[in-house]
Design an enzyme around this catalytic site. Structure first.
Site, mmCIF file in Angstrom:
data_model
loop_
_atom_site.group_PDB
_atom_site.id
_atom_site.type_symbol
_atom_site.label_atom_id
_atom_site.label_comp_id
_atom_site.label_asym_id
_atom_site.label_seq_id
_atom_site.Cartn_x
_atom_site.Cartn_y
_atom_site.Cartn_z
ATOM 1 N N ASP A 182 -9.865 -39.578 -19.251
ATOM 2 C CA ASP A 182 -10.705 -38.500 -19.756
ATOM 3 C C ASP A 182 -9.944 -37.485 -20.588
ATOM 4 O O ASP A 182 -10.522 -36.497 -21.060
ATOM 5 C CB ASP A 182 -11.383 -37.769 -18.592
ATOM 6 C CG ASP A 182 -12.540 -38.564 -18.007
ATOM 7 O OD1 ASP A 182 -12.983 -39.532 -18.651
ATOM 8 O OD2 ASP A 182 -12.993 -38.218 -16.901
ATOM 9 N N ARG A 208 -9.049 -35.701 -12.711
ATOM 10 C CA ARG A 208 -8.627 -35.018 -13.933
ATOM 11 C C ARG A 208 -7.527 -33.975 -13.696
ATOM 12 O O ARG A 208 -7.015 -33.387 -14.658
ATOM 13 C CB ARG A 208 -9.828 -34.353 -14.611
ATOM 14 C CG ARG A 208 -10.925 -35.334 -15.003
ATOM 15 C CD ARG A 208 -11.865 -34.755 -16.043
ATOM 16 N NE ARG A 208 -11.188 -34.557 -17.324
ATOM 17 C CZ ARG A 208 -11.799 -34.085 -18.417
ATOM 18 N NH1 ARG A 208 -13.073 -33.757 -18.362
ATOM 19 N NH2 ARG A 208 -11.124 -33.935 -19.546
ATOM 20 N N ARG A 239 -19.359 -27.342 -12.699
ATOM 21 C CA ARG A 239 -17.906 -27.458 -12.805
ATOM 22 C C ARG A 239 -17.216 -26.103 -12.599
ATOM 23 O O ARG A 239 -16.736 -25.797 -11.517
ATOM 24 C CB ARG A 239 -17.517 -28.082 -14.145
ATOM 25 C CG ARG A 239 -18.007 -29.534 -14.318
ATOM 26 C CD ARG A 239 -17.357 -30.511 -13.336
ATOM 27 N NE ARG A 239 -17.769 -31.882 -13.562
ATOM 28 C CZ ARG A 239 -17.198 -32.725 -14.409
ATOM 29 N NH1 ARG A 239 -16.183 -32.322 -15.138
ATOM 30 N NH2 ARG A 239 -17.644 -33.960 -14.531
ATOM 31 N N HIS A 257 -21.497 -29.466 -18.330
ATOM 32 C CA HIS A 257 -20.667 -28.469 -19.007
ATOM 33 C C HIS A 257 -21.537 -27.697 -19.994
ATOM 34 O O HIS A 257 -22.485 -28.256 -20.569
ATOM 35 C CB HIS A 257 -19.537 -29.125 -19.802
ATOM 36 C CG HIS A 257 -18.313 -29.439 -19.003
ATOM 37 N ND1 HIS A 257 -17.455 -30.471 -19.352
ATOM 38 C CD2 HIS A 257 -17.774 -28.861 -17.906
ATOM 39 C CE1 HIS A 257 -16.450 -30.516 -18.479
ATOM 40 N NE2 HIS A 257 -16.626 -29.545 -17.607
ATOM 41 N N CYS A 300 -16.595 -32.287 -27.210
ATOM 42 C CA CYS A 300 -15.700 -32.578 -26.091
ATOM 43 C C CYS A 300 -14.337 -33.059 -26.571
ATOM 44 O O CYS A 300 -13.326 -32.851 -25.890
ATOM 45 C CB CYS A 300 -16.321 -33.634 -25.174
ATOM 46 S SG CYS A 300 -17.682 -33.033 -24.158
#
Length: 271
Positions: free
Chosen positions: A69, A94, A139, A168, A262
């Site tokens: 990611d 992550r 998140r 997000h 992103c």
């Protein structure tokens, strides 16, 4: 209306050398659905070359094996006035990205530190002309908003996301210019929707289809708006406001829950 002007931007990107979907931490990720690293790389390269062609500066961070990611570089930090607040990720998969981003900034002389609260970088922190819009709900933690306000010395407007497909803020809202945005109202709580309506009464509103193809996960330089080519109404809405939409195919990288925005972290040097 005065003709819009593109302003040179500075971005950080990460080549998807190790891109795959081997776990699921958002509704878009399905490890049983095949992914193509080659196709993801080609889509990423198209985006990279487009930004360079628009005369923006693009730097690269070295991808790390085992961190698929990391291509979603926007999540790695928020950078305002030359100061980088590096992410503290919610999911274990992550967590190891943060040291890589912290090292990158420090090696290049940026003022940088890692956030103390769960904070997923530009995924949840978007800068407008005079305020930082900050997402929470899935998140980043609400207390990360206070931390960002103190670190950057800017007011932060907290917004709560309620649809886990838009986990997000940058999947449900895009900053187009200093105080112009586009967003999908249904992604936000009633209270947050009211805040957005009050502060941005002339915002472009995205319908369910364009939101679902990640049309709002867009990159704008004040004139050009790079967004998913699958968006249907947003390009016309943008042209009506004097913007120049540019469609890109990011469908392979969308399998990991990301699009054009992103994949681009903006590096704001300040004055």
């Amino acid at each position: 209306m005065d003709k819009r002007q593109a302003r040179p931007r500075h971005y950080l990107m990460c080549e998807p050398t190790f891109f795959e979907v081997s776990y699921s931490i958002n509704p878009w990720m399905n490890p049983s659905c095949p992914t193509s690293t080659e196709r993801g790389l080609a889509q990423w390269m198209t985006l990279h070359d487009l930004l360079v062609g628009l005369e923006h500066a693009v730097e690269l961070i070295e991808p790390v094996a085992g961190l698929p990611d990391m291509v979603y570089s926007a999540n790695g930090a928020t950078v305002v006035d030359g100061r980088a607040l590096v992410a503290r990720f919610r999911h274990e998969e992550r967590v190891k990205e943060s040291p890589a981003y912290l090292d990158w900034f420090r090696a290049r002389g940026w003022e940088a530190r890692q956030a103390e609260s769960i904070n997923e970088g530009e995924g949840d922190f978007l800068c407008t002309g005079d305020v930082v819009l900050a997402g929470t709900g899935f998140r980043s933690e609400p207390k990360a908003h206070d931390e960002a306000a103190e670190y950057f010395g800017k007011p932060v407007l907290g917004l709560t996301l309620i649809d886990d497909r838009y986990y997000h803020l940058d999947t449900a809202l895009a900053v187009l210019d200093d105080n112009e945005i586009m967003y999908h109202p249904e992604a936000f709580s009633p209270e947050s929707r009211m805040l957005l309506e009050e502060r941005f009464p002339d915002a472009i509103l995205a319908d369910a289809h364009d939101a679902a193809v990640f049309g709002l996960n867009a990159v704008s330089d004040g004139l050009h708006v790079i967004l998913a080519q699958q968006a249907e109404r947003l390009p016309c809405q943008l042209r009506e406001r004097g913007f120049e939409p540019i469609g890109v195919d990011m469908t392979e990288l969308l399998k990991g829950g990301g699009g054009a925005k992103c994949c681009t972290m903006e590096l704001r040097e300040g004055d």
